[in-house]
Design a protein around this motif. Structure first.
Motif, PDB file in Angstrom:
ATOM      1  N   ILE A  20       4.813   4.411  -6.517  1.00  0.00           N
ATOM      2  CA  ILE A  20       5.322   3.655  -7.648  1.00  0.00           C
ATOM      3  C   ILE A  20       3.996   3.172  -8.559  1.00  0.00           C
ATOM      4  O   ILE A  20       3.285   2.628  -7.794  1.00  0.00           O
ATOM      5  CB  ILE A  20       5.990   2.593  -7.066  1.00  0.00           C
ATOM      6  N   PRO A  21       4.155   3.276  -9.797  1.00  0.00           N
ATOM      7  CA  PRO A  21       2.979   2.966 -10.658  1.00  0.00           C
ATOM      8  C   PRO A  21       2.528   1.402 -10.428  1.00  0.00           C
ATOM      9  O   PRO A  21       3.517   0.425 -10.273  1.00  0.00           O
ATOM     10  CB  PRO A  21       3.239   3.029 -12.165  1.00  0.00           C
ATOM     11  N   ARG A  22       1.490   0.899 -10.409  1.00  0.00           N
ATOM     12  CA  ARG A  22       0.954  -0.490 -10.181  1.00  0.00           C
ATOM     13  C   ARG A  22       1.775  -1.338 -11.005  1.00  0.00           C
ATOM     14  O   ARG A  22       2.140  -2.623 -10.670  1.00  0.00           O
ATOM     15  CB  ARG A  22      -0.609  -0.434 -10.165  1.00  0.00           C
TER      16      ARG A  22
ATOM     17  N   ASP B 105       0.816  -1.322   0.175  1.00  0.00           N
ATOM     18  CA  ASP B 105      -0.045  -0.001  -0.001  1.00  0.00           C
ATOM     19  C   ASP B 105       0.980   1.543   0.028  1.00  0.00           C
ATOM     20  O   ASP B 105       0.595   2.169  -0.590  1.00  0.00           O
ATOM     21  CB  ASP B 105      -1.135   0.104   1.285  1.00  0.00           C
ATOM     22  N   GLY B 106       1.984   1.139   0.798  1.00  0.00           N
ATOM     23  CA  GLY B 106       2.748   2.425   0.579  1.00  0.00           C
ATOM     24  C   GLY B 106       3.426   2.597  -0.533  1.00  0.00           C
ATOM     25  O   GLY B 106       3.781   3.538  -0.806  1.00  0.00           O
ATOM     26  N   HIS B 107       3.903   1.472  -1.243  1.00  0.00           N
ATOM     27  CA  HIS B 107       4.709   1.619  -2.655  1.00  0.00           C
ATOM     28  C   HIS B 107       3.791   2.231  -3.534  1.00  0.00           C
ATOM     29  O   HIS B 107       4.298   2.979  -4.439  1.00  0.00           O
ATOM     30  CB  HIS B 107       5.207   0.261  -2.797  1.00  0.00           C
ATOM     31  N   LEU B 108       2.480   1.806  -3.474  1.00  0.00           N
ATOM     32  CA  LEU B 108       1.528   2.120  -4.447  1.00  0.00           C
ATOM     33  C   LEU B 108       1.500   3.560  -4.363  1.00  0.00           C
ATOM     34  O   LEU B 108       0.639   4.218  -5.432  1.00  0.00           O
ATOM     35  CB  LEU B 108       0.424   1.556  -4.440  1.00  0.00           C
TER      36      LEU B 108
ATOM     37  N   SER C 275       4.878  -8.090  -6.842  1.00  0.00           N
ATOM     38  CA  SER C 275       4.087  -8.048  -5.259  1.00  0.00           C
ATOM     39  C   SER C 275       2.795  -8.538  -5.086  1.00  0.00           C
ATOM     40  O   SER C 275       2.265  -9.134  -4.237  1.00  0.00           O
ATOM     41  CB  SER C 275       4.607  -6.770  -4.754  1.00  0.00           C
ATOM     42  N   GLU C 276       2.024  -8.015  -6.240  1.00  0.00           N
ATOM     43  CA  GLU C 276       0.457  -8.410  -5.885  1.00  0.00           C
ATOM     44  C   GLU C 276       0.296  -9.771  -6.066  1.00  0.00           C
ATOM     45  O   GLU C 276      -0.405 -10.526  -5.354  1.00  0.00           O
ATOM     46  CB  GLU C 276      -0.338  -7.733  -6.920  1.00  0.00           C
ATOM     47  N   TYR C 277       0.994 -10.461  -7.080  1.00  0.00           N
ATOM     48  CA  TYR C 277       1.234 -11.898  -7.245  1.00  0.00           C
ATOM     49  C   TYR C 277       1.462 -12.726  -6.068  1.00  0.00           C
ATOM     50  O   TYR C 277       0.948 -13.674  -5.715  1.00  0.00           O
ATOM     51  CB  TYR C 277       1.849 -12.216  -8.506  1.00  0.00           C
ATOM     52  N   ASP C 278       2.575 -12.354  -5.504  1.00  0.00           N
ATOM     53  CA  ASP C 278       3.070 -12.851  -4.256  1.00  0.00           C
ATOM     54  C   ASP C 278       1.976 -12.883  -3.242  1.00  0.00           C
ATOM     55  O   ASP C 278       1.770 -13.890  -2.483  1.00  0.00           O
ATOM     56  CB  ASP C 278       4.350 -12.029  -3.772  1.00  0.00           C
ATOM     57  N   LEU C 279       1.544 -11.637  -2.935  1.00  0.00           N
ATOM     58  CA  LEU C 279       0.325 -11.629  -1.876  1.00  0.00           C
ATOM     59  C   LEU C 279      -0.757 -12.533  -2.398  1.00  0.00           C
ATOM     60  O   LEU C 279      -1.402 -13.288  -1.451  1.00  0.00           O
ATOM     61  CB  LEU C 279       0.006 -10.346  -1.916  1.00  0.00           C
TER      62      LEU C 279
END
Length: 241
Positions: free
Chosen positions: A151-153, A145-148, A159-163
């Motif tokens: 940084i563009p998604r 959430d902080g990176h978003l 990272s979304e995939y890992d989660l």
């Protein structure tokens, strides 16, 4: 099937992705890859870094454009990606995104021998794993959430995939633990009896014997038989799962 590549080390893919940004010397490339966390996105060894650079150059996927010297530091060669290197990067990315490949996580290896543990111990260890996994998920969600916000998604999709994968693992663990703790898991009593008596139950002995004796097939050579695919071969029953 994965394509055979001139430089097949995944570190080469990372180097090509870095040089798409701009020409860099090897130290800059390594610094950028570490800053971007590429060594967390793909499995590679830093010890092969300069060998990979040399092989990419040898196969004309990158090329030297100049040598620079900063102060008293040794002269460094600056590389840029070639047209062939760009084509390789795109083709490799297409393959990795489109084609499922067999992977072997350590957790899967542990599950394959889960029967070696007493069911009570296995339950406790799985619960411990779930607790650690859920704590890591909370931290990683907060970090994402902080990176978003900065940084563009598109550059955080891995990272979304890992989660998502770890969320799925956590959900599966919760369901498995529910069966183990309620006693509804199939064969739980047999599993427990084996560990508490040290005797292999008759049904498992029969299954193990049947699985270890291949059936004769006149159309199959008796030596050097072809290896069955993971999805098509029958699983051999034994005391390790």
């Amino acid at each position: 099937m994965a394509k055979r590549r001139k430089v097949g080390n995944l570190l080469a893919l990372a180097v090509l992705a870095a040089l798409v940004q701009r020409p860099m010397h090897p130290y800059e490339i390594a610094t950028a890859l570490r800053a971007w966390g590429k060594d967390q996105d793909m499995e590679f060894k830093w010890g092969s870094f300069y060998t990979v650079i040399g092989n990419l150059d040898k196969h004309h996927l990158i090329e030297a454009v100049e040598s620079v010297r900063e102060g008293r530091r040794p002269e460094r060669t600056v590389y840029r990606i070639t047209d062939a290197g760009r084509a390789e990067l795109v083709d490799w990315a297409r393959e990795l995104v489109s084609t499922p490949m067999a992977e072997h996580p350590r957790f899967r290896a542990g599950l394959s021998v889960l029967a070696a543990l007493h069911p009570d111990e296995a339950t406790e260890l799985l619960r411990q794993r779930l607790d650690l996994l859920e704590a890591a998920l909370r931290q990683d969600r907060d970090a994402l959430d902080g990176h978003l916000r900065e940084i563009p998604r598109l550059f955080l999709v891995e990272s979304e995939y890992d989660l998502a994968m770890r969320d799925a693992e956590a959900a599966w663990l919760r369901a498995l633990l529910a069966e183990l703790t309620s006693g509804s898991y199939p064969g739980l009593d047999t599993w427990r009896t084996f560990h508490e008596t040290g005797e292999m139950p008759a049904e498992l002995t029969e299954l193990a014997a049947r699985g270890s004796t291949p059936e004769a097939n006149p159309d199959t050579p008796t030596t050097n038989p072809p290896e069955a695919s993971p999805d098509s071969r029958s699983r051999r029953a034994d005391t390790t799962g």
